[in-house]
Design an enzyme around this catalytic site. Structure first.
Site, PDB file in Angstrom:
ATOM      1  N   PRO A 154       0.821  -1.213   0.000  1.00 36.08           N
ATOM      2  CG  PRO A 154      -0.904  -1.612   1.518  1.00 36.08           C
ATOM      3  CD  PRO A 154       0.428  -2.151   1.076  1.00 36.08           C
ATOM      4  CE1 TYR A 155       6.194   5.326   1.442  1.00 41.17           C
ATOM      5  CE2 TYR A 155       7.430   3.599   0.332  1.00 41.17           C
ATOM      6  CZ  TYR A 155       7.324   4.910   0.763  1.00 41.17           C
ATOM      7  OH  TYR A 155       8.335   5.806   0.505  1.00 41.17           O
TER       8      TYR A 155
END
Length: 337
Positions: A154-155
């Site tokens: 997700p980062y």
């Protein structure tokens, strides 16, 4: 878009109290440039922010503002700036899988959109975005800027979203703000976050604890010393090419495995390093390696600090921190360059 020739100062640095942001702020001040430093952390209450900006706070050309880019008014802060360096973000792959993801989305995506809009209203000449090699995902060889992007965390997805926002804004026919996005490859050096690989290895050595090794240790990373990152970032702000938007890799010039890194630290410190093997972490890719062709041609960039020298400098810094390791532990380290 109508382009203008970029000039470096005066400047705004977001995330100025962070690891890379504080080094960039120091470099800008050393050049005699007026800096508006923005961070949501306070140098009065956050010890890491205060430590990172300790030298900069003594300089008269610095103005520090505790601001949340997601919600606070920012137009007045970018007004009059020739260049905005956007380094503010929530970092780290591991926590992006947790309930903290809304903070990643807000700080890395929403904040970037708000800052871009403010820069357009203020007619800022150039915005420099700090992105990450995490946008590439798994790679079988050196990553090129034209390669497909498949972030595995997700980062990484939020950093790629920030890049796309920059490209969209730069393509507007009515904007005067050009954008250079730099994809940093694993930055290290003094002030590095304690959760990052080299910091963890050095901290384990200094404390006598086993080094946590996630997976088999064959994962490789291109480590880039922070001074080289700053040099590339400054170059990106003033590159004379008539560009609307550009994406550029910034790496250290070579990729090493975690086992090779640990062996190098053992050579530098003169210590045997026990390992604590743990399961691989979600989002960790097998290898990162940068193709630096665009960086060479566009920015005149070439990394100058080799890994051995850079790790030794980071170790020197760590053992000198008053809140860090004990004098007895630090005194036993033999630093061999």
């Amino acid at each position: 878009m109508t382009t203008t020739s970029p000039t470096l100062g005066p400047v705004v640095v977001t995330g100025a109290a962070g690891f890379i942001g504080s080094h960039l702020t120091d470099a800008l001040l050393a050049l005699g440039i007026e800096v508006v430093a923005i961070d949501r952390r306070s140098v009065h209450t956050d010890p890491v922010a205060a430590r990172n900006l300790a030298g900069a706070l003594t300089k008269p050309r610095l103005r520090v503002h505790q601001v949340d880019l997601v919600s606070d008014e920012i137009d007045a802060l970018v007004a009059g700036a020739a260049t905005v360096f956007h380094l503010a973000a929530v970092p780290g792959v591991r926590d992006s899988w947790s309930e903290r993801f809304p903070d990643y989305a807000a700080s890395n995506v929403v904040a970037t959109q708000r800052l871009l809009a403010a820069c357009e209203r203020a007619q800022v000449g150039r915005l420099m975005l700090a992105s990450s090699s995490s946008v590439y995902g798994q790679a079988s060889g050196p990553s090129r800027e034209s390669d497909p992007t498949y972030p595995m965390s997700p980062y990484g997805a939020t950093k790629l979203a920030a890049e796309h926002l920059c490209m969209a804004h730069a393509a507007r026919p009515d904007t005067t703000t050009s954008v250079v996005t730099l994809r940093y490859f694993t930055v290290y050096g003094p002030r590095q976050r304690s959760d990052m690989a080299i910091s963890r290895v050095l901290a384990a050595v200094l404390s006598g604890s086993p080094v946590p090794l996630y997976g088999d240790g064959q994962q490789s990373r291109e480590f880039t010393y922070v001074d080289d990152i700053v040099a590339a970032t400054l170059a990106a702000a003033t590159v004379s090419e008539d560009i609307d938007a550009e994406i550029v890799n910034v790496g250290g010039g070579s990729s090493v495995s975690m086992l090779e890194l640990i062996a190098l630290v053992g050579q530098i410190t003169g210590r045997k390093i026990p390992l604590a093997v743990e399961a691989p972490r979600a989002g960790d890719v097998e290898a990162t390696r940068a193709d630096l062709t665009v960086a060479h041609s566009l920015l005149g960039y070439a990394p100058r600090v080799e890994l051995r020298e850079g790790v030794a400098r980071q170790l020197d810094w760590m053992v000198k921190q008053p809140s860090g390791h004990s004098v007895s532990a630090a005194a036993k380290v033999v630093v061999s360059r």
